[in-house]
Write a protein that holds these residues in place. Structure first.
Motif, PDB file in Angstrom:
ATOM      1  N   PRO A 182      -4.878  -8.716  -5.376  1.00 51.12           N
ATOM      2  CA  PRO A 182      -4.140  -9.467  -6.396  1.00 51.12           C
ATOM      3  C   PRO A 182      -3.041  -8.604  -7.015  1.00 51.12           C
ATOM      4  O   PRO A 182      -3.234  -7.402  -7.222  1.00 51.12           O
ATOM      5  N   LEU A 183      -1.893  -9.198  -7.273  1.00 47.78           N
ATOM      6  CA  LEU A 183      -0.803  -8.466  -7.913  1.00 47.78           C
ATOM      7  C   LEU A 183      -1.023  -8.513  -9.422  1.00 47.78           C
ATOM      8  O   LEU A 183      -0.411  -9.298 -10.144  1.00 47.78           O
ATOM      9  N   GLU A 184      -1.917  -7.643  -9.883  1.00 48.37           N
ATOM     10  CA  GLU A 184      -2.248  -7.561 -11.305  1.00 48.37           C
ATOM     11  C   GLU A 184      -1.878  -6.177 -11.820  1.00 48.37           C
ATOM     12  O   GLU A 184      -2.207  -5.160 -11.188  1.00 48.37           O
ATOM     13  N   PHE A 185      -1.173  -6.133 -12.951  1.00 50.65           N
ATOM     14  CA  PHE A 185      -0.769  -4.845 -13.506  1.00 50.65           C
ATOM     15  C   PHE A 185      -0.573  -4.968 -15.009  1.00 50.65           C
ATOM     16  O   PHE A 185      -0.274  -6.043 -15.530  1.00 50.65           O
ATOM     17  N   ASP A 186      -0.741  -3.828 -15.678  1.00 51.98           N
ATOM     18  CA  ASP A 186      -0.528  -3.761 -17.124  1.00 51.98           C
ATOM     19  C   ASP A 186       0.893  -3.315 -17.461  1.00 51.98           C
ATOM     20  O   ASP A 186       1.442  -3.703 -18.488  1.00 51.98           O
ATOM     21  N   GLN A 187       1.454  -2.491 -16.592  1.00 53.64           N
ATOM     22  CA  GLN A 187       2.801  -1.977 -16.783  1.00 53.64           C
ATOM     23  C   GLN A 187       3.524  -2.007 -15.445  1.00 53.64           C
ATOM     24  O   GLN A 187       2.898  -1.879 -14.385  1.00 53.64           O
ATOM     25  N   VAL A 188       4.850  -2.152 -15.500  1.00 52.63           N
ATOM     26  CA  VAL A 188       5.658  -2.126 -14.284  1.00 52.63           C
ATOM     27  C   VAL A 188       6.842  -1.199 -14.506  1.00 52.63           C
ATOM     28  O   VAL A 188       7.440  -1.170 -15.587  1.00 52.63           O
ATOM     29  N   GLY A 189       7.142  -0.416 -13.484  1.00 52.86           N
ATOM     30  CA  GLY A 189       8.299   0.478 -13.520  1.00 52.86           C
ATOM     31  C   GLY A 189       9.152   0.276 -12.286  1.00 52.86           C
ATOM     32  O   GLY A 189       8.622   0.076 -11.182  1.00 52.86           O
ATOM     33  N   VAL A 190      10.469   0.323 -12.458  1.00 51.03           N
ATOM     34  CA  VAL A 190      11.402   0.130 -11.354  1.00 51.03           C
ATOM     35  C   VAL A 190      12.470   1.216 -11.402  1.00 51.03           C
ATOM     36  O   VAL A 190      13.044   1.489 -12.471  1.00 51.03           O
ATOM     37  N   ALA A 191      12.733   1.830 -10.268  1.00 57.39           N
ATOM     38  CA  ALA A 191      13.801   2.826 -10.156  1.00 57.39           C
ATOM     39  C   ALA A 191      14.912   2.271  -9.274  1.00 57.39           C
ATOM     40  O   ALA A 191      14.653   1.757  -8.184  1.00 57.39           O
ATOM     41  N   VAL A 192      16.138   2.356  -9.767  1.00 59.73           N
ATOM     42  CA  VAL A 192      17.325   1.967  -9.010  1.00 59.73           C
ATOM     43  C   VAL A 192      18.416   3.004  -9.273  1.00 59.73           C
ATOM     44  O   VAL A 192      18.395   3.665 -10.312  1.00 59.73           O
TER      45      VAL A 192
END
Length: 341
Positions: free
Chosen positions: A133-143
């Motif tokens: 399952p795509l379950e998360f408390d925090q998300v981070g993205v690098a670009v």
């Protein structure tokens, strides 16, 4: 805590779904084609006019695919947000022959392709086949985002902002932005709009890679070293002392030779490197807060890191979580965890 970390590059998007209750080696990891490559292929498969909506994202392959489409005589219509993928200055986009319309406008008469660096629905769909399952408390993205100021070139503006931020040695995770970012980082703004409601952490991919290098247990034990992220397009090097960045230089990878890298690293360590010498050589620039006391070893990451094998330096290839492709996601995870204290 569960963290979703996505490092969006030109060639690949490197993804880690990390659970702090488990060893990081057990995290779900994916290395997939980058969104800019995927969308460039979609554009190339269309043989008629196209409408590009969505968000500002990485250019490169997308921009080149749009140009080829225009050269074939097809009409290209883009919303303002998606058009900044080509150039931040929309007048330059128009001058290339692209029609620009307001965000939210629709063109049902022609095929639509939605732009964006992040698509959680696709990721969720891929993971469900493995019962993850795509379950998360925090998300981070690098670009990679150099920032934009109309009155200043992107190379100069990038180092202008680095100098503003780095008036003393900084931990690499301090280059992350949590829940919001300055307006001049237009690509990061696209990610923030896409993930509105998640309050994501966003970070320049180069600094995320440097941060990820410091997550490698071998690197964590070092005192004075230089780390380089040698990418397909750009190389960012940083001198470290006691875990903090003391100076940086950035250049175009294709313009670097082993001897030139050796010279720049030596001058970075001594603190003698100048912004002007790198900029006039065709690179982005340099900034040093203070020299470091020698260099124990050079730490390398990035797809073009093999160039370091032809230098005089002893080189260590950073591999946090046992995987060189997870350097960016590991850096994002460290940045998120450090914010929580």
């Amino acid at each position: 805590m569960k963290i979703l970390a996505i490092d969006v590059g030109t060639g690949t998007q490197d993804i880690m779904l990390y659970d702090s209750e488990e060893p990081i080696e057990n995290a779900v990891k994916l290395v997939l084609p980058s969104p800019t490559r995927i969308i460039a292929n979609k554009i190339g498969n269309h043989h008629h006019d196209i409408f590009l909506s969505g968000e500002t994202m990485g250019g490169g392959p997308v921009t080149r695919a749009i140009k080829r489409h225009l050269d074939k005589g097809y009409r290209v219509v883009m919303t303002k947000s998606s058009a900044r993928t080509v150039r931040d200055d929309l007048n330059e986009v128009r001058s290339a022959g692209i029609e620009i319309v307001d965000d939210g406008e629709e063109h049902p008469e022609i095929a639509e392709i939605k732009l964006g660096d992040i698509d959680l629905d696709i990721l969720k769909g891929a993971l469900q086949y493995f019962d993850v399952p795509l379950e998360f408390d925090q998300v981070g993205v690098a670009v990679q985002d150099h920032g934009f100021l109309k009155e200043m070139g992107d190379r100069d503006f990038r180092f202008h902002k680095i100098r503003e931020k780095m008036n003393a040695p900084l931990l690499p995770e301090e280059f992350a932005f949590h829940a919001e970012a300055p307006d001049y980082f237009t690509r990061m703004q696209g990610v923030l709009r896409t993930l509105k409601g998640y309050k994501p952490t966003v970070m320049d991919s180069k600094f995320a890679a440097l941060c990820g290098c410091t997550c490698d247990p071998f690197v964590e034990a070092l005192e004075n070293f230089v780390a380089l992220d040698i990418g397909n397009g750009h190389t960012l090097a940083a001198s470290f002392k006691d875990g903090k960045i003391c100076g940086v230089f950035e250049h175009h990878t294709r313009m670097l030779t082993p001897s030139k890298i050796e010279s720049f690293i030596s001058r970075l360590v001594s603190g003698e490197i100048t912004h002007e010498e790198v900029h006039e050589d065709g690179g982005h620039g340099a900034w040093v807060v203070e020299p470091i006391e020698g260099c124990e070893i050079v730490v390398a990451t990035g797809p073009r890191r093999k160039i370091m094998d032809r230098t005089v330096y002893s080189v260590y290839n950073a591999a946090p979580a046992g995987d060189v492709m997870m350097v960016g996601p590991a850096g994002l995870i460290r940045a998120i965890m450090s914010k929580r204290g």
